[in-house]
Design a protein around this motif. Structure first.
Motif, PDB file in Angstrom:
ATOM      1  N   ILE A  65      -3.628  -8.144   6.642  1.00 51.51           N
ATOM      2  CA  ILE A  65      -3.051  -8.894   5.520  1.00 51.51           C
ATOM      3  C   ILE A  65      -2.103  -7.997   4.732  1.00 51.51           C
ATOM      4  CG2 ILE A  65      -3.608 -10.070   3.340  1.00 51.51           C
ATOM      5  CD1 ILE A  65      -6.240 -10.944   4.701  1.00 51.51           C
ATOM      6  N   GLU A  66      -2.498  -6.748   4.555  1.00 54.38           N
ATOM      7  CA  GLU A  66      -1.628  -5.794   3.860  1.00 54.38           C
ATOM      8  C   GLU A  66      -0.277  -5.675   4.588  1.00 54.38           C
ATOM      9  OE1 GLU A  66      -2.680  -1.704   1.858  1.00 54.38           O
ATOM     10  OE2 GLU A  66      -2.236  -1.324   3.958  1.00 54.38           O
ATOM     11  N   SER A  67      -0.341  -5.553   5.910  1.00 54.07           N
ATOM     12  CA  SER A  67       0.906  -5.445   6.680  1.00 54.07           C
ATOM     13  C   SER A  67       1.769  -6.689   6.509  1.00 54.07           C
ATOM     14  CB  SER A  67       0.598  -5.264   8.171  1.00 54.07           C
ATOM     15  OG  SER A  67      -0.180  -4.119   8.350  1.00 54.07           O
ATOM     16  N   LYS A  68       1.124  -7.849   6.478  1.00 52.25           N
ATOM     17  CA  LYS A  68       1.876  -9.101   6.325  1.00 52.25           C
ATOM     18  C   LYS A  68       2.521  -9.182   4.948  1.00 52.25           C
ATOM     19  CE  LYS A  68      -0.731 -12.006   9.534  1.00 52.25           C
ATOM     20  NZ  LYS A  68      -0.790 -13.443   9.824  1.00 52.25           N
ATOM     21  N   LEU A  69       1.798  -8.723   3.925  1.00 53.09           N
ATOM     22  CA  LEU A  69       2.368  -8.735   2.576  1.00 53.09           C
ATOM     23  C   LEU A  69       3.564  -7.785   2.493  1.00 53.09           C
ATOM     24  CD1 LEU A  69       2.315  -9.538  -0.443  1.00 53.09           C
ATOM     25  CD2 LEU A  69       0.723  -7.635  -0.812  1.00 53.09           C
ATOM     26  N   ILE A  70       3.388  -6.587   3.054  1.00 53.27           N
ATOM     27  CA  ILE A  70       4.493  -5.615   3.036  1.00 53.27           C
ATOM     28  C   ILE A  70       5.692  -6.187   3.797  1.00 53.27           C
ATOM     29  CG2 ILE A  70       5.211  -3.327   3.876  1.00 53.27           C
ATOM     30  CD1 ILE A  70       2.363  -2.332   3.157  1.00 53.27           C
ATOM     31  N   ALA A  71       5.428  -6.892   4.899  1.00 53.82           N
ATOM     32  CA  ALA A  71       6.525  -7.493   5.666  1.00 53.82           C
ATOM     33  C   ALA A  71       7.266  -8.537   4.832  1.00 53.82           C
ATOM     34  CB  ALA A  71       5.981  -8.118   6.951  1.00 53.82           C
ATOM     35  N   PHE A  72       6.522  -9.366   4.090  1.00 50.37           N
ATOM     36  CA  PHE A  72       7.149 -10.391   3.238  1.00 50.37           C
ATOM     37  C   PHE A  72       8.061  -9.737   2.202  1.00 50.37           C
ATOM     38  CE2 PHE A  72       7.232 -12.871  -0.685  1.00 50.37           C
ATOM     39  CZ  PHE A  72       7.638 -14.117  -0.231  1.00 50.37           C
ATOM     40  N   LYS A  81      14.630  -2.038   9.572  1.00 50.84           N
ATOM     41  CA  LYS A  81      13.476  -1.980  10.488  1.00 50.84           C
ATOM     42  C   LYS A  81      12.729  -0.653  10.405  1.00 50.84           C
ATOM     43  CE  LYS A  81      14.795  -5.337  13.977  1.00 50.84           C
ATOM     44  NZ  LYS A  81      15.555  -5.537  15.223  1.00 50.84           N
ATOM     45  N   THR A  82      13.441   0.371  10.054  1.00 55.49           N
ATOM     46  CA  THR A  82      12.831   1.709   9.958  1.00 55.49           C
ATOM     47  C   THR A  82      11.983   1.887   8.704  1.00 55.49           C
ATOM     48  OG1 THR A  82      14.816   2.416   8.804  1.00 55.49           O
ATOM     49  CG2 THR A  82      14.713   2.865  11.175  1.00 55.49           C
ATOM     50  N   SER A  83      11.939   0.864   7.836  1.00 54.49           N
ATOM     51  CA  SER A  83      11.316   1.046   6.520  1.00 54.49           C
ATOM     52  C   SER A  83       9.791   1.017   6.589  1.00 54.49           C
ATOM     53  CB  SER A  83      11.798  -0.037   5.562  1.00 54.49           C
ATOM     54  OG  SER A  83      11.247  -1.276   5.947  1.00 54.49           O
ATOM     55  N   GLY A  84       9.179   1.479   5.524  1.00 52.43           N
ATOM     56  CA  GLY A  84       7.727   1.420   5.392  1.00 52.43           C
ATOM     57  C   GLY A  84       7.369   0.944   3.998  1.00 52.43           C
ATOM     58  N   LEU A 215      20.272  -3.702   1.027  1.00 46.59           N
ATOM     59  CA  LEU A 215      21.611  -4.013   1.526  1.00 46.59           C
ATOM     60  C   LEU A 215      22.568  -2.890   1.138  1.00 46.59           C
ATOM     61  CD1 LEU A 215      21.953  -7.827   0.683  1.00 46.59           C
ATOM     62  CD2 LEU A 215      21.719  -6.792   2.957  1.00 46.59           C
ATOM     63  N   LEU A 216      22.237  -2.201   0.069  1.00 41.61           N
ATOM     64  CA  LEU A 216      23.044  -1.067  -0.385  1.00 41.61           C
ATOM     65  C   LEU A 216      22.528   0.194   0.312  1.00 41.61           C
ATOM     66  CD1 LEU A 216      22.945  -1.987  -4.180  1.00 41.61           C
ATOM     67  CD2 LEU A 216      24.857  -2.374  -2.609  1.00 41.61           C
ATOM     68  N   LYS A 217      23.406   0.845   1.033  1.00 40.26           N
ATOM     69  CA  LYS A 217      22.934   1.930   1.908  1.00 40.26           C
ATOM     70  C   LYS A 217      22.444   3.164   1.159  1.00 40.26           C
ATOM     71  CE  LYS A 217      27.722   3.374   2.634  1.00 40.26           C
ATOM     72  NZ  LYS A 217      28.835   3.557   3.552  1.00 40.26           N
ATOM     73  N   GLY A 218      22.755   3.271  -0.118  1.00 39.89           N
ATOM     74  CA  GLY A 218      22.310   4.436  -0.884  1.00 39.89           C
ATOM     75  C   GLY A 218      20.924   4.301  -1.492  1.00 39.89           C
ATOM     76  N   VAL A 219      20.340   3.101  -1.400  1.00 34.08           N
ATOM     77  CA  VAL A 219      19.013   2.886  -2.017  1.00 34.08           C
ATOM     78  C   VAL A 219      17.924   3.493  -1.133  1.00 34.08           C
ATOM     79  CG1 VAL A 219      17.305   1.127  -2.632  1.00 34.08           C
ATOM     80  CG2 VAL A 219      19.713   0.827  -3.293  1.00 34.08           C
ATOM     81  N   SER A 220      17.088   4.358  -1.701  1.00 34.14           N
ATOM     82  CA  SER A 220      16.040   5.044  -0.937  1.00 34.14           C
ATOM     83  C   SER A 220      14.700   4.318  -1.021  1.00 34.14           C
ATOM     84  CB  SER A 220      15.851   6.473  -1.458  1.00 34.14           C
ATOM     85  OG  SER A 220      17.077   7.159  -1.494  1.00 34.14           O
ATOM     86  N   THR A 221      14.287   3.968  -2.236  1.00 29.47           N
ATOM     87  CA  THR A 221      12.991   3.311  -2.439  1.00 29.47           C
ATOM     88  C   THR A 221      13.128   2.235  -3.516  1.00 29.47           C
ATOM     89  OG1 THR A 221      12.452   5.102  -3.976  1.00 29.47           O
ATOM     90  CG2 THR A 221      11.436   5.232  -1.816  1.00 29.47           C
ATOM     91  N   LEU A 239       5.621  -0.121  -3.095  1.00 26.47           N
ATOM     92  CA  LEU A 239       6.792   0.737  -2.979  1.00 26.47           C
ATOM     93  C   LEU A 239       7.327   0.570  -1.566  1.00 26.47           C
ATOM     94  CD1 LEU A 239       8.513   2.938  -4.453  1.00 26.47           C
ATOM     95  CD2 LEU A 239       7.205   4.607  -3.118  1.00 26.47           C
ATOM     96  N   ILE A 240       8.570   0.061  -1.485  1.00 29.81           N
ATOM     97  CA  ILE A 240       9.206  -0.054  -0.171  1.00 29.81           C
ATOM     98  C   ILE A 240      10.121   1.161  -0.001  1.00 29.81           C
ATOM     99  CG2 ILE A 240      10.610  -1.495   1.368  1.00 29.81           C
ATOM    100  CD1 ILE A 240       8.015  -2.873   0.745  1.00 29.81           C
ATOM    101  N   ILE A 241      10.059   1.737   1.205  1.00 28.49           N
ATOM    102  CA  ILE A 241      10.649   3.051   1.470  1.00 28.49           C
ATOM    103  C   ILE A 241      11.592   2.918   2.659  1.00 28.49           C
ATOM    104  CG2 ILE A 241      10.027   5.413   2.198  1.00 28.49           C
ATOM    105  CD1 ILE A 241       7.137   4.423   0.924  1.00 28.49           C
ATOM    106  N   ARG A 242      12.847   3.353   2.477  1.00 29.42           N
ATOM    107  CA  ARG A 242      13.854   3.126   3.520  1.00 29.42           C
ATOM    108  C   ARG A 242      13.422   3.665   4.879  1.00 29.42           C
ATOM    109  NH1 ARG A 242      19.120   1.643   4.233  1.00 29.42           N
ATOM    110  NH2 ARG A 242      19.452   1.294   2.010  1.00 29.42           N
ATOM    111  N   ASP A 243      12.828   4.841   4.897  1.00 31.70           N
ATOM    112  CA  ASP A 243      12.428   5.438   6.164  1.00 31.70           C
ATOM    113  C   ASP A 243      10.925   5.679   6.138  1.00 31.70           C
ATOM    114  OD1 ASP A 243      11.887   7.029   8.366  1.00 31.70           O
ATOM    115  OD2 ASP A 243      13.711   8.227   8.149  1.00 31.70           O
ATOM    116  N   LYS A 244      10.210   4.960   6.988  1.00 32.62           N
ATOM    117  CA  LYS A 244       8.739   5.043   6.897  1.00 32.62           C
ATOM    118  C   LYS A 244       8.212   6.455   7.137  1.00 32.62           C
ATOM    119  CE  LYS A 244       7.724   3.089  11.490  1.00 32.62           C
ATOM    120  NZ  LYS A 244       8.491   1.873  11.756  1.00 32.62           N
ATOM    121  N   LYS A 245       9.017   7.286   7.789  1.00 39.66           N
ATOM    122  CA  LYS A 245       8.601   8.688   8.000  1.00 39.66           C
ATOM    123  C   LYS A 245       8.406   9.419   6.677  1.00 39.66           C
ATOM    124  CE  LYS A 245      11.139   9.564  12.264  1.00 39.66           C
ATOM    125  NZ  LYS A 245      12.584   9.489  11.975  1.00 39.66           N
TER     126      LYS A 245
END
Lengths: 383, 383
Positions: A65-72, A81-84, A215-221, A239-245
């Motif tokens: 459920i957590e994954s589904k919420l984060i996906a929404f 797609k690389t985000s976490g 959509l703005l390429k400079g946004v990190s989180t 917290l959504i993070i551009r690069d899940k790494k």
């Protein structure tokens, strides 16, 4: 004492004490950015109350459920797609986590942010030993870009953009911040704790808002709170993070629990608020949220009009469902309203009260409130 | 779609996903330090779900409950009249907050702690930039006092004492730590996240436990979790602080909300878990907790006996309701148990599994588990 009697007595005590609280459902809390949760939130919360997402292999269902919420939410914010995503307790933890990631990535010390940054950054300064470099505001209460440019230096750990300020709901010029940060290779965190569930729908409703998200390429989180305009229950931010790494920067080995590593600040955390936010998202869907925001904005405009009619000026024209009402006799008005069971939040340095049109605020409530506000203002000599 | 249909479909989806979770009520979660909350916890939680203790003047009733809960816990830990308390989300936030206070008070950098410190200290190291000075363990898995003494220096920010370790439930020699820290004027934090609701009652039950709390004049702060042995719901920890003035070290000005300053890490936080923990404390009282601990210890001894009967050795004789069962074929046993729907936690570096006799674990569950554990061990060649 019979067990059931004991239960009844304790519940009676709690009910009696609770009478001293203001309640969201009464509509009399007009200044908070929290909300009476959607009914389905409570139901889902209770179902998952005892689950612990800090020990995820015990609760693979809740984890799903957590994954589904984060996906929404990722989808809402156009995350790549690389985000976490990291579930957090709210905007404060979202901001701390973002700064933690930035600090780990570049080992630098200075956060550039405007004077309307949330007070959680003062906690960040104190806890993490980072320095806050304050940028003045423009006359529209947004970060002043030319001042900001002068403050960038080799010690900049991150730049903060605000998408829905705590004080007035203003939105910084995120596209310009994004360009600057992209060019200068700076970490750009967007505090959209309040605005994250608002701005995407304002755009669909043809408000003229520039982009603010991935959509703005400079946004990190981006930090976004379901317990604010996501119409769900406390505590739930993301917290959504551009690069899940980058999440590895906040991961430590975690012996004794079922995952080898744990990311984020919190250890033990209930799946209840996660299931609640997911249930609301699923129930409302993008369309439901759009209607909700449309309604909140309608009532915001209605309130603006009514305030004008009684002669009270606003600090700025509302950007979203937040109104700053200028008052000369701020304390007197706020105290008198409070005594009459109406709660607005006070912003001393702007000499204004904040009214937030949250989902539970109806036109009827505004119609009830405005005459009381007028009378109060007259009684203390404000009007 | 009809609104009620939509609700039903979502709840069905949640129920279906939840089937993949293990549950505390089944008794099959044997390794977690969390618990199935007491029924009254859920009831109280739901009643206060939407309240926000981050904005306390809106919820003076809930705030009062918070004060009562802090008073109960302060009393349990013999805190002096000058003490204060901060509700936190759990042990991790409790530890972070304690180290934040220590760092603010003395501006130093090195935390002295044993190798059995909870992994949240690795988060503290990373977030706060403090250095962890690791002290080896004695053969009883407690901090080695003579090694510790050698590591104290002018840069010591705090010393950690553990009262109920995550791995084995061991208790460091807190009276000795207290004497050293009092003499050297060092900040001593006690991590009693697990043991805080256990040790006071062990003493009443005539177990031979030395003092561990504010009776010892060198103890500065104690972290204690109601969502562990307090038999309540996640997220609820408390940090009790010897001098309430120290809380000012974690306080920042908080414009836009109803209090002028806010202490602690997180901003918005629900009164739900606070009311839950208070209701459980009120329901059980000191006597109820004593009976609970007595029962958990009885079952611990029973389990110890049963493990001996099937030929599985323990890492140490249990100090409290935590058993470390030594295994040579650790992964194979744990994985096979998991496939058979039994969850124990794995501690690789001790080559043991952790079994925690939480309030929901009965003798019947142990009687059901032991033959399965025996069979599993035989199948993988452990026995």
């Amino acid at each position: 004492m019979h067990e059931n009697n004991k239960r009844t007595i304790i519940m009676k005590e709690l009910d009696a004490i609770k009478k001293n609280d203001f309640s969201f459902s009464s509509g009399h809390i007009l200044g908070s950015m929290c909300t009476q949760p959607h009914p389905i939130a409570k139901e889902a919360y209770l179902k998952f109350l005892e689950t612990n997402l800090g020990d995820p292999e015990l609760f693979p269902g809740t984890k799903e459920i957590e994954s589904k919420l984060i996906a929404f939410i990722s989808d809402l914010l156009h995350a790549p797609k690389t985000s976490g995503g990291q579930i957090v307790s709210g905007g404060t933890e979202g901001n701390i986590t973002a700064m933690w990631i930035a600090k780990q990535l570049n080992k630098k010390k200075e956060i550039i942010l405007s004077e309307s940054a949330h007070f959680s950054f003062k906690k960040i300064e104190s806890i993490m030993g980072l320095k806050l470099v304050k940028i003045p505001l423009t006359k529209d209460y947004n970060i002043d870009i030319s001042s900001l440019k002068k403050k960038i230096n080799t010690n900049t750990v991150a730049v903060l953009g605000i998408a829905g300020s705590t004080e007035l709901g203003t939105i910084d010029p995120i596209p310009e911040l994004s360009d600057i940060c992209y060019d200068e290779n700076l970490f750009l965190h967007i505090d959209a704790a309040f605005g994250g569930y608002v701005i995407p729908f304002l755009k669909e409703l043809n408000y003229n808002n520039p982009d603010f998200d991935f959509l703005l390429k400079g946004v990190s989180t981006i930090s976004i709170d379901a317990h604010k305009m996501g119409y769900s229950a406390i505590p739930l931010g993301t917290l959504i993070i551009r690069d899940k790494k980058w999440l590895e920067q906040t991961s430590v080995e975690s012996p004794c629990i079922s995952s080898k590593k744990q990311s984020g600040i919190f250890g033990t955390r209930s799946g209840g608020p996660v299931a609640a936010a997911y249930a609301v998202a699923k129930y409302l869907g993008r369309d439901g949220y759009k209607k909700l925001i449309e309604n909140c904005m309608d009532i915001t405009h209605y309130t603006e009009e009514k305030l004008r009619e009684i002669g009270l000026p606003l600090v700025i024209k509302p950007t979203m469902n937040v109104l700053g009402v200028k008052l000369k006799k701020l304390d007197k008005v706020v105290n008198k309203l409070s005594k009459n069971n109406w709660k607005v939040n006070k912003i001393d340095h702007l000499s204004c009260i904040r009214i937030v049109i949250m989902p539970q605020i109806t036109k009827q409530i505004i119609d009830e409130f405005i005459p009381i506000l007028k009378k109060t203002c007259e009684e203390v000599g404000e009007l």
